[in-house]
Design a protein around this motif. Structure first.
Motif, PDB file in Angstrom:
ATOM      1  N   TYR A 142      16.945  96.520  51.365  1.00 31.07           N
ATOM      2  CA  TYR A 142      17.548  95.206  51.100  1.00 31.07           C
ATOM      3  C   TYR A 142      17.914  94.483  52.395  1.00 31.07           C
ATOM      4  N   ALA A 143      18.235  95.223  53.452  1.00 33.38           N
ATOM      5  CA  ALA A 143      18.587  94.592  54.727  1.00 33.38           C
ATOM      6  C   ALA A 143      17.445  93.711  55.241  1.00 33.38           C
ATOM      7  N   ASP A 144      16.205  94.039  54.867  1.00 36.99           N
ATOM      8  CA  ASP A 144      15.053  93.230  55.285  1.00 36.99           C
ATOM      9  C   ASP A 144      15.064  91.848  54.634  1.00 36.99           C
ATOM     10  N   ARG A 145      15.796  91.692  53.538  1.00 42.62           N
ATOM     11  CA  ARG A 145      15.845  90.418  52.814  1.00 42.62           C
ATOM     12  C   ARG A 145      17.051  89.571  53.202  1.00 42.62           C
ATOM     13  N   VAL A 146      17.967  90.158  53.939  1.00 43.26           N
ATOM     14  CA  VAL A 146      19.184  89.451  54.333  1.00 43.26           C
ATOM     15  C   VAL A 146      18.882  88.639  55.583  1.00 43.26           C
ATOM     16  N   THR A 147      19.373  87.391  55.625  1.00 41.10           N
ATOM     17  CA  THR A 147      19.076  86.502  56.752  1.00 41.10           C
ATOM     18  C   THR A 147      20.361  85.933  57.354  1.00 41.10           C
ATOM     19  N   GLY A 148      20.180  85.295  58.504  1.00 35.77           N
ATOM     20  CA  GLY A 148      21.271  84.554  59.134  1.00 35.77           C
ATOM     21  C   GLY A 148      22.458  85.428  59.513  1.00 35.77           C
ATOM     22  N   TRP A 149      23.658  84.844  59.351  1.00 28.19           N
ATOM     23  CA  TRP A 149      24.879  85.553  59.758  1.00 28.19           C
ATOM     24  C   TRP A 149      25.109  86.806  58.939  1.00 28.19           C
ATOM     25  N   ARG A 150      24.652  86.810  57.680  1.00 26.42           N
ATOM     26  CA  ARG A 150      24.808  88.018  56.861  1.00 26.42           C
ATOM     27  C   ARG A 150      24.010  89.178  57.454  1.00 26.42           C
ATOM     28  N   ARG A 151      22.807  88.865  57.926  1.00 27.39           N
ATOM     29  CA  ARG A 151      21.968  89.897  58.553  1.00 27.39           C
ATOM     30  C   ARG A 151      22.605  90.401  59.848  1.00 27.39           C
TER      31      ARG A 151
END
Length: 185
Positions: free
Chosen positions: A156-165
Motif C-alpha cells: 500500500y505504501a506504493d500507492r501513497v503520495t505527497g506528504w502522506r508518503r
C-alpha cells in the motif's frame, strides 16, 4: 477444508515477510499444483493471519511467491467475509474512490491514508480448483484490492503520495522491525 472446520486450526504460524524483503517486490507465480501442499499453505496463511490479528494475507507475505490470498474481513455493514482465492484477478474496481487508513502485516504498526475504490470484484479459484467470484464493498473492497496488489509485487505504501508518503517513509525508517536494505546493484 471440511464444512464446519475453523480455517487455520490445523495450520502453523509462519514468519512474516517485512517491507524490504525482495519477495514482496516481485509479481507472484500462478498456482499450477492444487494438491496437499497448497491446502497446507492456505491453512498456514489463515493461522498466520489470525496470529498477527490481520484481516487478509497474501502468500508472499509468508515468503511464498504464489498467487494466493486469504481473508477474514468485515465490510462497512460489519458483515464478515471469510475465504481464500487462488490465482485471483481483480476484474472490477469501481465506484467512488475513498481515502482511508490502511495498514499491512508487512509494515507492522504503521498505516496511511490510501485511496481505493469502494467496490471490487475478484475472480479466481479455490484450493481445490473450483471457480470462485468474490464481491466486496467498503472496507472489504479495500482488503481485496490490497491483497491483489501484494500478488503484483506492490504494497500500500506504493500507492501513497505527497506528504502522506513522506511521513510513512519516515515512520518506516524509525520502525523497530526496519532494516536497511541495499538497493540492487
Amino acid at each position: 477444508m471440511r464444512h464446519g472446520s475453523i480455517p487455520g486450526a490445523r495450520g502453523r504460524v509462519r514468519p512474516l515477510s517485512l517491507l524490504g524483503d525482495p519477495v514482496l517486490g516481485e509479481p507472484c507465480e500462478e498456482v499450477t499444483d492444487f494438491g496437499p501442499e497448497l491446502a497446507r499453505l492456505v491453512e498456514d496463511m489463515f493461522a498466520t493471519m489470525y496470529a498477527a490479528q490481520g484481516v487478509g494475507l497474501a502468500a508472499n507475505q509468508v515468503g511464498v511467491p504464489l498467487r494466493v490470498f486469504v481473508y477474514d474481513c468485515p465490510d462497512d455493514e460489519d458483515v464478515r467475509h471469510l475465504g481464500h482465492v487462488v490465482n485471483p484477478r481483480l476484474v472490477e474496481a469501481d465506484g467512488i474512490v475513498l481515502r482511508g487508513p490502511e495498514g499491512c502485516l508487512s509494515l507492522p504498526g504503521l498505516e496511511a491514508g490510501t485511496e481505493r475504490h469502494d467496490h471490487a470484484v475478484v475472480e479466481g479459484l479455490t484450493m481445490t480448483g473450483e471457480p470462485v467470484t468474490v464481491h466486496g464493498t467498503g472496507f472489504f473492497a479495500r482488503c481485496l484490492q490490497h491483497e491483489c496488489d501484494h500478488l503484483e509485487g506492490r504494497v500500500y505504501a506504493d500507492r501513497v503520495t505527497g506528504w502522506r508518503r513522506r511521513r510513512l517513509l519516515r515512520q518506516v525508517t524509525r520502525a523497530p522491525w526496519h532494516r536497511v536494505v541495499s538497493p540492487p546493484a
